[in-house]
Enzyme design. Structure first.
Site, mmCIF file in Angstrom:
data_model
loop_
_atom_site.group_PDB
_atom_site.id
_atom_site.type_symbol
_atom_site.label_atom_id
_atom_site.label_comp_id
_atom_site.label_asym_id
_atom_site.label_seq_id
_atom_site.Cartn_x
_atom_site.Cartn_y
_atom_site.Cartn_z
ATOM 1 N N ASP A 1 -8.883 -3.686 -3.853
ATOM 2 C CA ASP A 1 -7.669 -3.733 -4.675
ATOM 3 C C ASP A 1 -7.040 -5.117 -4.625
ATOM 4 O OD1 ASP A 1 -5.725 -2.805 -6.420
ATOM 5 O OD2 ASP A 1 -4.463 -1.984 -4.830
ATOM 6 N N HIS B 1 -0.006 1.681 3.143
ATOM 7 C CA HIS B 1 -1.404 1.927 3.475
ATOM 8 C C HIS B 1 -2.076 0.675 4.038
ATOM 9 C CE1 HIS B 1 -1.046 0.764 -0.835
ATOM 10 N NE2 HIS B 1 -1.959 -0.129 -0.468
ATOM 11 N N LEU C 1 8.216 -5.386 -0.477
ATOM 12 C CA LEU C 1 7.730 -4.112 0.042
ATOM 13 C C LEU C 1 6.907 -3.423 -1.038
ATOM 14 C CD1 LEU C 1 10.795 -2.736 2.033
ATOM 15 C CD2 LEU C 1 9.105 -4.469 2.676
ATOM 16 N N ASP C 2 5.601 -3.446 -0.860
ATOM 17 C CA ASP C 2 4.703 -2.874 -1.857
ATOM 18 C C ASP C 2 4.579 -1.366 -1.663
ATOM 19 O OD1 ASP C 2 2.454 -3.119 -3.896
ATOM 20 O OD2 ASP C 2 1.420 -2.170 -2.205
ATOM 21 N N GLU D 1 9.768 -2.848 -4.418
ATOM 22 C CA GLU D 1 8.979 -2.620 -5.634
ATOM 23 C C GLU D 1 8.847 -1.125 -5.868
ATOM 24 O OE1 GLU D 1 4.780 -2.091 -7.556
ATOM 25 O OE2 GLU D 1 5.311 -1.704 -5.477
ATOM 26 N N LEU E 1 -0.984 5.594 -14.871
ATOM 27 C CA LEU E 1 -0.600 6.340 -16.058
ATOM 28 C C LEU E 1 0.653 5.776 -16.719
ATOM 29 C CD1 LEU E 1 -1.188 9.960 -14.745
ATOM 30 C CD2 LEU E 1 -2.749 8.528 -16.067
ATOM 31 N N TYR E 2 1.424 4.976 -15.982
ATOM 32 C CA TYR E 2 2.718 4.562 -16.495
ATOM 33 C C TYR E 2 2.725 3.099 -16.944
ATOM 34 C CZ TYR E 2 2.874 2.946 -11.634
ATOM 35 O OH TYR E 2 2.577 2.356 -10.423
#
Length: 505
Positions: A50, A88, A191-192, A232, A343-344
């Site tokens: 990612d 994560h 902050l992800d 975020e 999806l957004y």
């Protein structure tokens, strides 16, 4: 405190090769345009599943990009922001690999979430259906932990294993991350995916009261080390307004679709309403390393019954206009058409979303720069980049259309384009003009608007008309008030590859 001048958002490798190269670029051809830089994940591996948001070691700099000394050197003359990936870590991290081998006997086992961590008595169908996730399906991956098959909580991908912030092991880990970053010269922590941390039975596991508590705990740690925090979160606009009261900085994710709506529908109404209620301790963007958010202006299951800033028909029409403007490229990169989907969001460069028209694109950038907050400019957007369809075809990941890997020659060519030089001129004005230290005001009349900053006798103004995307920027100087940028000087035709000879002001 964070300087409110413009900041660049970039991967170190995709714009300048490495961190030292990024510093050279900021001190060289980009000098004066940016007072800060958000360096997207530079931890090993920066080129993981990612694009760095799946760190194996969140306390180190990937040696292919440089060292902590390079980060500190970058921070000498500017604000440096970096990501704290709160939710994560990589499934290949040493801690989780130990859990894979030893299961519950591993000292790190409590740090990682499984289905049973949140639902020790089992989960009902209703419990599972309630869980909020940005992608289709349930957020679990079957894995063998110590020889026992378990449902491991993986909100985003199977390569990113969620951590349990109820445990001391998780906080020992996060403290080490905050210490490493602040020790390396980073003064703003982004902050992800923090909204997904507060997983609790009986809730949708998103933006719960536990999330607020965890966020406050990290903010406290950051402040103790002299750093600020940017949160975020994608969600209903009222959530952003509420979050802004509790933290240093939030993203204004509503701004990009509202600007697109204003310019492509010749309708300033929704943007005008947002400017009157939005938080000013915001980081403004047009595009980022993710897609163009749509949920941020619509209705949301998170706040049932609350209308959005745009109606459902307006959102559908906006998304369709983006697809048409990009010659269908965004349609191929968005939703079920591409893997690792959100999806957004609509996956598209902002330049393509405006049909590669320099005039409307520069007006979009000027709107961003005149709105209160800290403007951040994504590297592809700075270079007026187009959708990287070759990369999309190679990876199958929708967001990769807006994550181009620039060669030095491509950067040099882009910097000669009139639309890029005009953006840099606007950025240097935003970074240096005293008016932006003062008071903001705006007015809207039909398709015309004026955005104005004033600090004593220093004034900067943007006058625009979304009917034809015409604009003029005027600012005071030693010789009085002058026109800095205007649509008449730039012209209304996209420059494509760009002509270095064409004037911009």
């Amino acid at each position: 405190m964070t300087h409110h001048g413009p900041q660049l958002i970039t991967y170190a490798d995709r714009l300048a090769g490495d961190i030292a190269g990024l510093r050279e670029l900021l001190d060289g051809p980009l000098a004066g345009a940016f007072t800060g830089v958000h360096v997207l994940p530079f931890y090993p591996p920066y080129d993981g599943a990612d694009a760095g948001f799946d760190p194996r070691d969140h306390t180190e700099v990937d040696p292919r990009l440089g060292t902590w000394d390079d980060v500190r050197a970058l921070a000498q003359d500017r604000t440096v922001m970096a990501d704290v990936i709160v939710n994560h870590v990589s499934a290949e991290s040493d801690r989780f690999l130990d859990v894979r081998e030893h299961g519950d006997a591993s000292p790190h086992a409590p740090m990682f979430l499984t289905l049973g961590s949140v639902f020790p008595d089992g989960a009902t169908e209703e419990d599972l259906a309630r869980i909020y996730r940005p992608r289709p399906g349930l957020p679990f991956t079957v894995m063998s932990l110590g020889g026992r098959r378990r449902l491991v909580w993986t909100t985003f991908t199977p390569d990113q294993v969620d951590i349990d912030l109820r445990t001391p092991q998780a906080w020992e880990y996060l403290d080490s991350v905050v210490d490493a970053l602040t020790g390396g010269g980073v003064t703003v922590l982004r902050l992800d995916a923090v909204g997904y941390t507060g997983k609790e039975a009986g809730t949708d596991c998103f933006m719960t009261p536990a999330t607020d508590a965890y966020t406050a705990r990290i903010v406290e740690r950051a402040h103790a080390r002299g750093a600020q925090v940017l949160v975020e979160v994608h969600g209903h606009y009222l959530q952003q307004v509420e979050i802004a009261r509790k933290v240093d900085l939030v993203y204004d994710f509503a701004l990009p679709p509202l600007v697109l709506h204003a310019l492509t529908a010749a309708d300033l109404g929704p943007l005008d309403r947002w400017l009157r209620i939005r938080p000013t301790n915001a980081v403004t963007v047009l595009d980022t390393h993710d897609g163009i958010g749509i949920v941020d202006v619509g209705t949301s299951d998170l706040l049932p019954g609350e209308p959005g800033l745009l109606g459902a028909d307006e959102i559908d029409a906006l998304v369709e206009r983006i697809h048409v403007a990009s010659d269908g490229a965004s349609r191929l990169a968005t939703g079920a058409a591409a893997s690792n989907l959100d999806l957004y969001q609509v996956n598209c460069t902002f330049y393509d979303a405006l049909a590669r028209d320099d005039r409307s694109y520069l007006l979009a950038r000027l709107l961003q720069l005149f709105v209160p907050g800290v403007p951040q400019v994504y590297y592809v957007g700075l270079l007026a980049g187009t959708n990287d369809m070759e990369r999309l075809a190679r990876t199958g990941v929708g967001r990769d259309v807006n994550r181009h890997h620039y060669t030095p020659a491509e950067v040099d060519a882009a910097l000669r384009r009139p639309v890029v030089r005009a953006q840099l001129e606007a950025l240097r004005l935003r970074a240096s003009h005293r008016a932006f230290e003062g008071t903001f005001s705006h007015s809207v009349s039909g398709t015309r608007a004026t955005l104005r900053w004033a600090c004593d006798d220093a004034v900067a103004s943007l006058v625009l008309d979304v009917a034809d995307c015409s604009f003029e920027v005027r600012a005071t100087s030693g010789e009085g008030t002058r026109a800095v940028l205007s649509s008449a000087a730039l012209g209304g035709v996209a420059d494509g590859a760009g002509s270095a000879e064409e004037g911009v002001s």
